[in-house]
Design an enzyme around this catalytic site. Structure first.
Site, short mmCIF file in Angstrom:
data_model
loop_
_atom_site.label_atom_id
_atom_site.label_comp_id
_atom_site.label_asym_id
_atom_site.label_seq_id
_atom_site.Cartn_x
_atom_site.Cartn_y
_atom_site.Cartn_z
N GLU A 308 22.39 15.19 -5.78
CA GLU A 308 23.79 14.79 -5.74
C GLU A 308 24.39 14.72 -7.15
O GLU A 308 25.55 15.06 -7.35
CB GLU A 308 23.93 13.43 -5.06
CG GLU A 308 23.54 13.41 -3.58
CD GLU A 308 22.06 13.31 -3.34
OE1 GLU A 308 21.63 13.36 -2.18
OE2 GLU A 308 21.30 13.19 -4.33
N PRO A 513 6.49 18.77 -8.21
CA PRO A 513 6.86 17.81 -7.16
C PRO A 513 8.29 17.31 -7.34
O PRO A 513 8.82 17.24 -8.45
CB PRO A 513 5.86 16.67 -7.36
CG PRO A 513 5.43 16.78 -8.79
CD PRO A 513 5.48 18.24 -9.13
N ARG A 514 8.91 16.99 -6.21
CA ARG A 514 10.28 16.46 -6.25
C ARG A 514 10.34 15.19 -7.09
O ARG A 514 11.29 14.97 -7.83
CB ARG A 514 10.74 16.17 -4.81
CG ARG A 514 12.10 15.51 -4.69
CD ARG A 514 13.20 16.42 -5.14
NE ARG A 514 14.52 15.86 -4.87
CZ ARG A 514 15.64 16.37 -5.34
NH1 ARG A 514 15.62 17.47 -6.07
NH2 ARG A 514 16.80 15.81 -5.05
N GLY A 555 13.53 18.34 -15.52
CA GLY A 555 14.40 19.27 -16.23
C GLY A 555 13.80 20.63 -16.50
O GLY A 555 14.34 21.38 -17.32
N ASN A 580 17.46 22.42 -2.18
CA ASN A 580 18.50 23.39 -2.48
C ASN A 580 17.91 24.74 -2.90
O ASN A 580 17.24 24.84 -3.93
CB ASN A 580 19.38 22.84 -3.61
CG ASN A 580 20.57 23.71 -3.90
OD1 ASN A 580 20.80 24.72 -3.24
ND2 ASN A 580 21.35 23.32 -4.90
N PRO A 581 18.16 25.83 -2.13
CA PRO A 581 17.61 27.14 -2.51
C PRO A 581 18.48 27.88 -3.52
O PRO A 581 18.06 28.91 -4.06
CB PRO A 581 17.60 27.89 -1.17
CG PRO A 581 18.79 27.35 -0.45
CD PRO A 581 18.88 25.89 -0.84
N GLU A 583 19.56 27.29 -6.58
CA GLU A 583 19.11 27.38 -7.97
C GLU A 583 18.07 28.48 -8.13
O GLU A 583 18.10 29.26 -9.09
CB GLU A 583 18.54 26.03 -8.40
CG GLU A 583 19.58 24.91 -8.40
CD GLU A 583 18.96 23.54 -8.61
OE1 GLU A 583 17.72 23.45 -8.49
OE2 GLU A 583 19.70 22.59 -8.90
#
Length: 684
Positions: A308, A513-514, A555, A580-581, A583
């Site tokens: 977000e 990892p997220r 990052g 999100n694909p 990027e």
């Protein structure tokens, strides 16, 4: 088949008889009032007329028919409408079959129904119809009734039926069931004539006039009947300024969170141990800060986490370019999003952690910052935060709004709370039309489908020196990137690596990892799978003996997407909803994803339609598709090109968001328009 038809006909016949008798019973046991008293005589003197009612308020419509004036009713063709049609026929009413398409964009017989209605009016038969069109939004007048009035030269007569006692069903139009032994009011408004030569702008004005008149008549009917108008009206038809009482569930939530405030420090300490809170900025989570509020207009934006934040930062940058006199406050709830915000926010923007959703903490936060406008991102609905912001008179907008099917079902079960909270927003900008419809159902007052801001977000930064170092270390090894993985997915990726190693002994798998704080858990998984790994956080580069490169840093995704020609997007093999694909696509990496993609439904739908992404369900799928693509460069390049075209088709949300948001900015001393969505005006 014949037996089914017979059973269906029997049920419809039985149901229509039952419904007709119920209508007669309600009418016979009610104290009936007509407003004005001479309404029936006036309608007969102007006959034939076009009688308009709101959808959901039509149960007692058969009894509004003048005794000596024939009336045909426009009824849709679907199964439910057949029951209504049979019921109307028992009151000596004719039928015109068909309805407007509304936002469904498909033929429902509207053109045929219009022609038949015009024939009826020519023959002296009045026509009754609902002015708003399924599936909504409710109480928005469609073009159909105005078009009919223009072509026929006959007047529109706004009508309403209301009773003191009634039940409302949880449908898009708040279908009202009038109860017996009550006060029943039939009300009609002044006739509206549409000139035969009216152009499109003039017709639009008459549509709004009809809509306003029908709302006034409906409100008047409920006032005369003594019924609660707010219980009958869909929340999407209310205005933000309407004083709708807060529901019991909200009162209970506020009371419980007030009582639970002493526990908040304990929760914070637990989260610090888990690496989920910043101890140095503890006071911000309790609504306190030592950062002064900047002078002038302040826009407050709240984003939950990294995704977000990345979506909203380009909006802040654009607003800052266009209106440098504005100041910005961005709040988030995670450490990673705070780090991104600190790096990318402009000089006139401040980052703070969002306070816990307890009344005292929220009050401290709002009293200090006193924002002129509050912009919430996606699905951040914290009851105290929303309600107390509204109580302070701060305009609120929900940006890039989305809601999962599971959450939508939960809100439907607590619809009064949904009406109270979503109704606080002056504007909701949804990611697509379906989501816009869902937000209207849940009480959103003014909802616009503006697209997904994440599609227009800039690609993550590619660190060229790091990329060159990694390319040199990898020495043309085949690379599979598993990006933004969630618990339960690393085991599957490890199995896929073992399968791929049979055909590609030098394959390198990168796991990003997220949530980087999960690195220790992932290390245990890799050790149990007997995979050699090194960690990016320790400044290591993958040597030829390394199986897995654990990118446990923040990052670096941009660099990793640019490095890997194929990326598995996490959160999709487990029921999280996908990541999100866009990027990955923008940086030339073909996307593999699991079946759980509802967080980015529009993007994945377009990617699949254009053959720009692949769906996987297991380690075998990942290994097989990777093998196919890595050994067929032409197919890989074709998928990359298809994916780029798909993403280009979906762009434009940022510019539309800026345009729609413009009237709400505090630099404008004007009230926001009632309705920004041109789609609503075409719902006919």
């Amino acid at each position: 088949m014949r037996k089914k038809r017979k059973l269906s006909n029997f049920l419809i016949s039985f149901g229509s008889s039952l419904l007709a008798n119920y209508i007669r019973f309600v009418y016979a046991t009610s104290h009936v009032i007509t407003d004005p008293e001479n309404a029936e005589a006036e309608m007969c003197s102007r006959a034939p007329v076009i009688m308009g009612l709101w959808h959901g308020q039509f149960l007692m419509m058969p009894k509004i028919k003048p005794d000596h004036q024939p009336v045909n009713i426009m009824v849709a063709r679907h199964g439910d409408a057949e029951l209504i049609g049979r019921t109307l026929q028992k009151f000596d009413m004719g039928l015109v079959r068909g309805a407007g398409a509304g936002l469904r964009r498909k033929n429902r017989g509207g053109a045929t129904a219009l022609r038949e209605s015009l024939t009826c009016l020519e023959e002296g038969i009045s026509v009754g119809m609902t002015a708003d069109v399924p599936p909504g939004p409710a109480r928005i007048c469609g073009d159909g009734i105005v078009t009919m009035a223009k072509l026929s030269g006959r007047p529109i007569v706004p009508a309403a039926v209301a009773s003191r006692q009634f039940l409302t069903l949880n449908t898009w139009s708040r279908l009202t069931v009038n109860l017996p032994f009550s006060k029943l009011v039939f009300a009609v408004g002044e006739p509206i004539y549409v000139p035969v030569d009216a152009d499109s702008d003039t017709c639009a004005n008459y549509r709004l006039q009809t809509e306003q008149s029908m709302n006034e008549v409906t409100k008047r009917a409920y006032a005369l009947a003594g019924g609660n108008y707010y219980n009958a009206i869909p929340a999407s038809a209310l205005d933000v300024t309407d004083n709708v009482p807060d529901p019991l569930s909200l009162k209970c939530y506020r009371a419980l969170t007030r009582l639970a405030q002493p526990v908040a420090p304990v929760i914070f300490s637990y989260r610090v141990k888990k690496g989920k809170e910043d101890l140095a900025r503890k006071h911000e989570r309790f609504g306190q800060t030592q950062v002064p509020r900047p002078d002038g207009s302040l826009i407050w934006l709240h984003a939950a986490s990294v995704g977000e934040t990345n979506a909203i930062l380009p909006l802040i940058e654009k607003l800052n370019e266009q209106y440098p006199q504005l100041h910005f406050l961005l709040t988030t709830g995670t450490i990673t999003s705070a780090e991104i915000a600190q790096k990318r926010l402009p000089e006139n923007a401040i980052h703070q952690y969002i306070p816990f959703d307890a009344p005292q903490y929220v009050d401290l936060f709002l009293e200090h910052w006193k924002p002129d406008l509050a912009l919430f991102v996606e699905s951040e609905i914290w009851p105290n935060l929303i309600w107390q912001t509204r109580e302070m008179g701060i305009q609120m907008v929900l940006l890039n709004a989305r809601i999962s099917k599971k959450s939508f079902r939960k809100w439907r079960k607590n619809i009064k709370l949904a009406y109270a909270l979503f109704g606080c927003f002056h504007l909701i900008l949804a990611q697509n039309r379906k989501l816009a419809q869902n937000f209207r159902f849940l009480g959103g007052r003014h909802v616009v489908a503006s697209g997904n801001l994440k599609i227009d977000a800039p690609v993550p930064q590619v660190h060229q020196i790091d990329l060159q170092n990694l390319q040199q270390a990898c020495q043309n090894r085949p690379i599979l990137l598993a990006a933004s993985t969630h618990p339960g997915e690393e085991e599957i990726i490890a199995k896929a690596h073992h399968l791929l190693k049979k055909d590609f002994p030098d394959i390198l798998t990168i796991v990003a990892p997220r949530h980087p704080h999960r690195a220790e858990d992932i290390e245990h998984i890799l050790n149990s799978e007997k995979l050699e790994f090194c960690k990016r956080s320790e400044k290591d580069l993958p040597s030829s003996s390394i199986d897995v490169y654990l990118a446990d840093t923040i990052g670096d995704l941009g660099t990793l997407f640019a490095l890997s020609p194929i990326s598995f997007m996490g959160g999709s093999l487990v029921p999280h909803g996908g990541q999100n694909p866009i990027e990955a696509v923008r940086l030339g990496s073909v996307v593999l994803t699991g079946k759980h993609t509802h967080n980015f439904q529009d993007a994945y739908r377009e990617l699949f339609q254009r053959e720009g992404a692949c769906r996987v369900t297991s380690a075998n799928d990942i290994a097989n598709i990777f093998h196919t693509l890595i050994t067929d460069p032409e197919k890989l390049e074709s998928m990359q090109q298809n994916a780029t075209k798909a993403v280009d088709e979906l762009s434009g949300a940022l510019s539309q968001t800026l345009d729609t948001l413009d009237p709400y900015l505090p630099l404008h001393n004007r009230l926001p328009p009632h309705n920004h969505d041109p789609e609503l005006k075409r719902a006919s």
